[in-house]
Design a protein around this motif. Structure first.
Motif, mmCIF file in Angstrom:
data_model
loop_
_atom_site.group_PDB
_atom_site.id
_atom_site.type_symbol
_atom_site.label_atom_id
_atom_site.label_comp_id
_atom_site.label_asym_id
_atom_site.label_seq_id
_atom_site.Cartn_x
_atom_site.Cartn_y
_atom_site.Cartn_z
ATOM 1 N N GLN A 90 -10.332 3.575 8.517
ATOM 2 C CA GLN A 90 -9.906 3.236 7.159
ATOM 3 C C GLN A 90 -9.388 1.803 7.045
ATOM 4 O O GLN A 90 -9.151 1.326 5.942
ATOM 5 C CB GLN A 90 -8.806 4.207 6.696
ATOM 6 C CG GLN A 90 -9.290 5.606 6.405
ATOM 7 C CD GLN A 90 -8.144 6.478 5.973
ATOM 8 O OE1 GLN A 90 -7.571 7.221 6.776
ATOM 9 N NE2 GLN A 90 -7.783 6.400 4.703
ATOM 10 N N GLN A 119 -0.627 5.938 -3.279
ATOM 11 C CA GLN A 119 -2.014 6.324 -3.559
ATOM 12 C C GLN A 119 -2.813 6.258 -2.266
ATOM 13 O O GLN A 119 -2.653 5.335 -1.469
ATOM 14 C CB GLN A 119 -2.624 5.376 -4.602
ATOM 15 C CG GLN A 119 -4.034 5.769 -5.035
ATOM 16 C CD GLN A 119 -4.555 4.832 -6.119
ATOM 17 O OE1 GLN A 119 -3.810 4.050 -6.684
ATOM 18 N NE2 GLN A 119 -5.838 4.920 -6.399
ATOM 19 N N SER A 120 -3.656 7.240 -2.068
ATOM 20 C CA SER A 120 -4.466 7.296 -0.851
ATOM 21 C C SER A 120 -5.785 6.564 -1.080
ATOM 22 O O SER A 120 -6.476 6.796 -2.076
ATOM 23 C CB SER A 120 -4.734 8.751 -0.463
ATOM 24 O OG SER A 120 -5.376 8.806 0.788
ATOM 25 N N TYR A 121 -6.116 5.634 -0.190
ATOM 26 C CA TYR A 121 -7.343 4.845 -0.288
ATOM 27 C C TYR A 121 -8.297 5.226 0.830
ATOM 28 O O TYR A 121 -7.876 5.640 1.923
ATOM 29 C CB TYR A 121 -7.033 3.349 -0.183
ATOM 30 C CG TYR A 121 -6.178 2.796 -1.300
ATOM 31 C CD1 TYR A 121 -6.757 2.260 -2.448
ATOM 32 C CD2 TYR A 121 -4.794 2.801 -1.201
ATOM 33 C CE1 TYR A 121 -5.969 1.738 -3.469
ATOM 34 C CE2 TYR A 121 -3.997 2.289 -2.211
ATOM 35 C CZ TYR A 121 -4.595 1.754 -3.338
ATOM 36 O OH TYR A 121 -3.815 1.243 -4.347
ATOM 37 N N TYR A 151 0.831 -1.209 0.000
ATOM 38 C CA TYR A 151 0.000 0.000 0.000
ATOM 39 C C TYR A 151 0.865 1.259 0.000
ATOM 40 O O TYR A 151 0.594 2.229 -0.714
ATOM 41 C CB TYR A 151 -0.919 0.016 1.218
ATOM 42 C CG TYR A 151 -2.153 -0.845 1.086
ATOM 43 C CD1 TYR A 151 -3.090 -0.619 0.082
ATOM 44 C CD2 TYR A 151 -2.402 -1.876 1.989
ATOM 45 C CE1 TYR A 151 -4.224 -1.401 -0.033
ATOM 46 C CE2 TYR A 151 -3.538 -2.662 1.887
ATOM 47 C CZ TYR A 151 -4.450 -2.420 0.875
ATOM 48 O OH TYR A 151 -5.576 -3.186 0.771
ATOM 49 N N SER A 210 2.584 2.183 -3.282
ATOM 50 C CA SER A 210 1.719 2.652 -4.369
ATOM 51 C C SER A 210 1.567 4.169 -4.386
ATOM 52 O O SER A 210 1.159 4.748 -5.399
ATOM 53 C CB SER A 210 0.332 2.015 -4.250
ATOM 54 O OG SER A 210 -0.342 2.511 -3.104
ATOM 55 N N TYR A 263 -8.187 0.404 3.650
ATOM 56 C CA TYR A 263 -7.042 -0.490 3.481
ATOM 57 C C TYR A 263 -7.447 -1.856 4.040
ATOM 58 O O TYR A 263 -7.718 -1.981 5.235
ATOM 59 C CB TYR A 263 -5.809 0.050 4.212
ATOM 60 C CG TYR A 263 -5.324 1.375 3.670
ATOM 61 C CD1 TYR A 263 -4.343 1.425 2.691
ATOM 62 C CD2 TYR A 263 -5.878 2.573 4.121
ATOM 63 C CE1 TYR A 263 -3.907 2.649 2.179
ATOM 64 C CE2 TYR A 263 -5.447 3.794 3.615
ATOM 65 C CZ TYR A 263 -4.467 3.822 2.641
ATOM 66 O OH TYR A 263 -4.044 5.024 2.137
ATOM 67 N N PHE A 274 -12.333 8.235 -4.113
ATOM 68 C CA PHE A 274 -11.783 7.371 -3.064
ATOM 69 C C PHE A 274 -12.559 6.060 -2.908
ATOM 70 O O PHE A 274 -12.300 5.306 -1.978
ATOM 71 C CB PHE A 274 -11.751 8.115 -1.718
ATOM 72 C CG PHE A 274 -10.663 9.135 -1.631
ATOM 73 C CD1 PHE A 274 -9.364 8.750 -1.360
ATOM 74 C CD2 PHE A 274 -10.925 10.480 -1.837
ATOM 75 C CE1 PHE A 274 -8.346 9.685 -1.269
ATOM 76 C CE2 PHE A 274 -9.924 11.423 -1.752
ATOM 77 C CZ PHE A 274 -8.620 11.030 -1.466
ATOM 78 N N ARG A 275 -13.507 5.825 -3.780
ATOM 79 C CA ARG A 275 -14.263 4.570 -3.669
ATOM 80 C C ARG A 275 -13.330 3.387 -3.977
ATOM 81 O O ARG A 275 -12.592 3.393 -4.953
ATOM 82 C CB ARG A 275 -15.457 4.544 -4.619
ATOM 83 C CG ARG A 275 -16.239 3.232 -4.538
ATOM 84 C CD ARG A 275 -17.404 3.165 -5.508
ATOM 85 N NE ARG A 275 -18.511 4.006 -5.079
ATOM 86 C CZ ARG A 275 -19.741 3.900 -5.588
ATOM 87 N NH1 ARG A 275 -19.989 3.005 -6.538
ATOM 88 N NH2 ARG A 275 -20.697 4.693 -5.158
ATOM 89 N N VAL A 276 -13.410 2.326 -3.143
ATOM 90 C CA VAL A 276 -12.589 1.119 -3.321
ATOM 91 C C VAL A 276 -13.508 -0.023 -3.752
ATOM 92 O O VAL A 276 -14.461 -0.359 -3.046
ATOM 93 C CB VAL A 276 -11.851 0.738 -2.017
ATOM 94 C CG1 VAL A 276 -11.017 -0.523 -2.237
ATOM 95 C CG2 VAL A 276 -10.980 1.884 -1.543
ATOM 96 N N GLN A 310 -0.047 7.391 4.159
ATOM 97 C CA GLN A 310 -1.299 8.004 3.733
ATOM 98 C C GLN A 310 -2.448 7.758 4.710
ATOM 99 O O GLN A 310 -3.472 8.440 4.661
ATOM 100 C CB GLN A 310 -1.724 7.461 2.355
ATOM 101 C CG GLN A 310 -0.666 7.608 1.264
ATOM 102 C CD GLN A 310 0.193 6.344 1.151
ATOM 103 O OE1 GLN A 310 0.629 5.802 2.164
ATOM 104 N NE2 GLN A 310 0.425 5.896 -0.073
ATOM 105 N N ARG A 332 -15.575 6.931 0.966
ATOM 106 C CA ARG A 332 -15.382 8.111 1.805
ATOM 107 C C ARG A 332 -16.502 9.110 1.529
ATOM 108 O O ARG A 332 -16.877 9.343 0.378
ATOM 109 C CB ARG A 332 -14.037 8.753 1.490
ATOM 110 C CG ARG A 332 -13.780 10.062 2.222
ATOM 111 C CD ARG A 332 -12.663 10.819 1.546
ATOM 112 N NE ARG A 332 -12.237 11.982 2.319
ATOM 113 C CZ ARG A 332 -11.413 12.912 1.859
ATOM 114 N NH1 ARG A 332 -10.934 12.831 0.639
ATOM 115 N NH2 ARG A 332 -11.072 13.928 2.609
#
Length: 683
Positions: A97, A37-39, A32, A35, A42, A200-202, A91, A150
Motif C-alpha cells: 500500500q 480514512q482508509s486508502y 493520513y 483523516s 499511501y 478505494f481507488r486513489v 489503517q 485495490r
C-alpha cells in the motif's frame, strides 16, 4: 543479495534520519492518520541528495541512479517498518500500500546521465534517471489518473474476496491507465477473476507537456552564422500530482526523470516521467570583449560617444557603418531591455520604411544576437492557440507560438500592414497588458466548464510598415501636421502602443552610395568582410556585450527623474486638442524611463544620468512628431544623429549639439511645465 538489500535498507534509514527526511515522513503520516480514512495507496515523496547518499554508501547511491524503481522498494520497506514500529498510520495493512517517489536533487554531471532531445539514438529503454533540458512548447490541461487501486477476488469463498489489501495496483513510470486498472487480473490463490473495489481507488493529477531542445530556436531566426545541421524531436513529459502546473509554457527547464515508451494504439511515444523540475537559468557572460573595453576607455570623457560609435559600427555585415544610425541605436536599446521578469521595462519598435529588404535584413541579423530572438513565420499564430491533445486523452493542449517562444527576447513579426483588423486588435491588447488569454471550451474538450488561461507575454516586439504599400492601398490625407508621417494603413491605437516609431533615413529612391556598393559586393560574395571594423567587433562580441549589458541593474538619479517628469508633463500640456485632450498617452512616461535605462545599460553604467534621459527624450519626441506632428520643442528630423560621425571632430560637434538640445529641453520645461523641479515623491 538479501544481505546487500538489508544493508541498503539500514543506510536508507540513516540517510532519512540525517537529512530530515524521516521527520517529514512522520509529518506526512500524521496527515493520513488524522483523516481516519482508509486508502488503497499511501504516497510519499522522498528528496534524495545522491552526493550525500554516495558518501554514506556507494552501493545504495549506484542502485538509486541505475535502478530507481527497485531502489524505491528499499525505501518502501524502510517506511513500512517505521509506520508499523511507531504506529504512524493505523489503517495501513500491507507494505504494497506504500508508494514511494524518489526525487533526486541532481544527477552526476556526466554525459551518460544526460538525455539529449537532439541526439540520436534516443535512449528510452533503460529505466533509470536521466537529466534533460528544454523549452515547454505545449501544455495540456490537468486531468486525473489512477495512483493506485485495490482488487478483490470475485470468488466469495476465497480468503482474498474481502478484508485485507492483498491485491494492490500502483502506477509505475511509463504505465498507461489500462496497465494500472483493467479487468483481466486473476487471483493467485484460486485463479478466479479479480474485480476493483472502486471505493478505494486513489486518483492523482496528471499533466502532459511537450518539450523541445533549445537549439530549435536557432531554426526560428531569420539569419545565423551557424551552419551546422541537427535533428530535433519533441519529448512528451508527464507531470504528476505535486508537479502538475509546475511548468509554464515558453519557459526553459531542467528535468530529472525516468524515460519510457507509451503505446497508444499502433503509435509509440517516447516520454519521460518527471521526478524533479527546475527552472533553467543560464549564466550570462561576466565580461565584455577587449575591443569594447578599449572603446569604452577612449570615450570615457563623454556620456554620449560610446553608444554613438556602437550604433555607427553596428551590423556592418548587413549595412555599411554610418548608415541607419538612429534605427541601429533603437535596436541596441531594445536588445538590452529584454528580460523574463514580470513588469519589465519593454521597448517595442515600429519602423516606417520603403526599403523593406534592407530593414528586414538588419532586423533579422539583430535578433540573432539574443538566445530568444524569434522571427515570426506569417503562416502561424503570433500568440498561443488551443488544439486537441495528440496522446488520445481528448483534453485541450495549449500550443506556444512565436511571442511565447521569444520570452525574454525579441519577437520580430515583420510587416504588419497586411494584418487584418482582429489580429491588429489582439496585438494592441497584448502590447498594452503584456498578457494574452486562451479560451478553452469545455464541451469541445471533455470538461464540465469552460476555462480561460492567462499567459504572460514577456518579449519586445519589432515590426515595420511599408510606406509604399500604405500609399497604394490608402488615399493620403491632406491635413497632415508639420513632421507628421502617413501611417494611416495602421490604426492609430496600434501605432501608439509601440514604444518607438522610427522613420529610416534613406528612401528607396535616394539610396546612399555606400549602401549601394555594400549590397552589390555582398551579392557577389556573401561571406566577404567588407570593413575592418567587422573583424574588430565580431558578431560574437556583440552577443556577449548585449548579454552582459541587459543583466545590469540600473537606477534613476533624481536629476534624470526630474528631467523625464518635466518633459512628460510639459508635453502633455503642449500636445493636446479640444476634442481628445492630450495626445500623449500615459505609457509615454514608461517608455521614457525604459529608453533612459536602456541607454545607461548600453553605456555599461548603473546610474541613469541626465545625459541618458536626454537621448530618451529626443528619441521619443522624434517618434511623437512622426505620429502627431511637431510640438513647441521642435526637434530636428534626426535629433540623435544630426550629421555623419567620421572622426573625432564630428563626435565633438555632436556633443556640443546635444548640450544645446539639453538647454532647449530645459527651456521647454520651464515654459510649459513650471515648477517641475519642485516635484517630489509625495506629489
Amino acid at each position: 543479495m538479501h544481505r546487500e538489500i538489508q544493508k541498503m535498507r539500514e543506510v536508507a534509514l540513516v540517510y532519512l534520519d540525517r537529512s530530515g527526511g524521516l521527520q517529514k515522513f512522520v509529518h506526512d503520516c500524521k496527515k493520513y492518520n488524522d483523516s481516519n480514512q482508509s486508502y488503497a495507496v499511501y504516497r510519499f515523496v522522498i528528496s534524495i541528495n545522491l552526493s550525500d547518499i554516495a558518501e554514506l554508501d556507494a552501493t545504495l547511491g549506484n542502485y538509486i541512479l541505475h535502478n530507481p524503481i527497485q531502489a524505491a522498494q528499499i525505501f518502501q520497506s524502510v517506511c513500512f517498518i517505521a509506520i508499523r514500529t511507531l504506529s504512524l498510520i493505523e489503517q495501513l495493512q500491507t507494505e504494497a500500500q506504500i508508494s514511494i517517489l524518489l526525487k533526486p536533487t541532481h544527477l552526476p554531471p556526466l554525459p551518460s546521465y544526460i538525455l539529449s532531445l537532439s541526439a540520436f539514438p534516443f535512449n528510452y529503454t533503460s529505466q533509470r534517471f536521466y537529466m534533460s533540458e528544454g523549452i515547454a512548447i505545449a501544455m495540456g490541461t490537468v486531468t486525473k489518473y489512477t495512483q493506485g487501486a485495490r482488487f478483490l477476488c470475485t470468488e466469495e469463498t476465497c480468503p482474498f474476496s474481502e478484508g485485507r489489501f492483498r491485491y494492490i495496483r500502483v502506477h509505475l513510470p511509463g504505465a498507461t491507465e489500462s496497465a494500472t486498472v483493467r479487468n483481466d487480473f486473476v487471483c493467485s490463490l484460486c485463479s478466479s477473476p479479480l474485480q476493483e473495489d472502486m471505493k478505494f481507488r486513489v486518483l492523482g493529477d496528471k499533466q502532459i507537456v511537450e518539450m523541445i531542445d533549445a537549439k530549435v530556436l536557432n531554426a526560428l531566426k531569420g539569419y545565423s552564422n551557424d551552419k551546422s545541421h541537427f535533428t530535433i524531436q519533441t519529448l512528451t513529459v508527464f507531470l504528476r500530482d505535486e508537479l502538475a502546473n509546475k511548468m509554464k509554457i515558453g519557459n526553459h527547464y531542467k528535468i530529472i526523470g525516468i524515460p519510457a515508451c507509451v503505446q497508444n494504439g499502433l503509435q509509440a511515444t517516447a516520454c519521460i516521467e518527471v521526478n524533479s523540475v527546475q527552472l533553467y537559468k543560464p549564466n550570462g557572460p561576466s565580461f565584455v570583449s577587449d575591443s569594447f573595453k578599449y572603446l569604452l576607455s577612449l570615450t570615457s570623457g563623454s556620456c554620449w560617444r560610446f553608444t554613438a560609435i556602437l550604433a555607427n559600427i553596428f551590423a556592418s555585415q548587413v549595412v555599411p557603418p554610418g548608415t541607419y544610425n538612429t534605427l541601429k541605436l533603437a535596436i541596441l536599446l531594445s536588445l538590452v531591455q529584454t528580460c523574463e521578469k514580470e513588469n519589465a521595462d519593454y521597448l517595442d519598435l515600429l519602423i516606417v520604411t520603403s526599403d523593406t529588404l534592407v530593414i528586414d535584413r538588419l532586423l533579422n541579423y539583430s535578433i540573432c544576437l539574443l538566445p530568444r530572438g524569434i522571427r515570426h513565420p506569417p503562416s502561424s499564430e503570433i500568440f498561443p492557440s488551443v488544439s486537441k491533445d495528440k496522446h488520445g486523452t481528448g483534453s485541450a493542449s495549449i500550443q506556444a507560438c512565436s511571442a511565447v517562444l521569444a520570452k525574454g527576447g525579441i519577437c520580430y513579426i515583420g510587416d504588419i500592414s497586411s494584418y487584418k483588423k482582429d489580429k491588429l486588435e489582439l496585438l494592441q491588447s497584448v502590447l498594452e497588458s503584456r498578457m494574452t488569454t486562451v479560451f478553452i471550451p469545455g464541451k469541445k474538450y471533455g470538461e464540465e466548464a469552460d476555462q480561460q488561461v492567462t499567459i504572460s507575454v514577456q518579449t519586445n516586439f519589432w515590426s515595420f510598415v511599408d510606406v509604399d504599400s500604405s500609399s497604394k492601398k490608402h488615399i493620403q490625407k491632406d491635413n497632415f501636421l508639420i513632421g507628421q508621417m502617413d501611417v494611416s494603413l495602421i490604426p492609430p491605437n496600434v501605432v501608439d502602443v509601440f514604444g518607438l516609431l522610427i522613420y529610416n533615413e534613406f528612401p528607396s529612391c535616394q539610396l546612399s552610395s555606400p549602401l549601394v556598393h555594400h549590397i552589390l559586393k555582398k551579392a557577389i560574395n556573401p561571406e566577404a568582410m567588407l570593413y575592418k571594423i567587422s573583424q574588430q567587433f565580431r558578431m560574437q562580441d556583440y552577443e556577449e556585450f548585449i548579454l552582459f549589458a541587459k543583466n545590469l541593474h540600473v537606477e534613476l538619479t533624481s536629476e534624470a527623474e526630474n528631467l523625464i517628469q518635466g518633459y512628460y508633463l510639459a508635453s502633455r500640456r503642449v500636445r493636446r486638442d479640444s476634442v481628445h485632450g492630450s495626445t500623449l498617452s500615459a505609457s509615454a512616461l514608461k517608455i521614457l524611463i525604459s529608453l533612459s535605462k536602456a541607454h545607461t545599460k548600453l553605456s555599461l553604467r548603473k546610474k541613469v544620468l541626465e545625459e541618458d534621459a536626454l537621448i530618451a527624450i529626443l528619441l521619443l519626441e522624434s517618434s511623437l512628431t512622426l505620429k502627431h506632428g511637431k510640438s513647441a520643442l521642435c526637434v530636428a528630423p534626426n535629433p540623435v544623429f544630426p550629421f555623419d560621425l567620421s572622426d573625432e571632430n564630428s563626435l565633438q560637434q555632436r556633443d556640443s549639439y546635444l548640450m544645446q538640445c539639453h538647454h532647449q529641453v530645459l527651456k521647454f520645461i520651464g515654459a510649459y511645465g513650471p515648477g517641475i523641479h519642485m516635484i517630489n515623491d509625495e506629489d
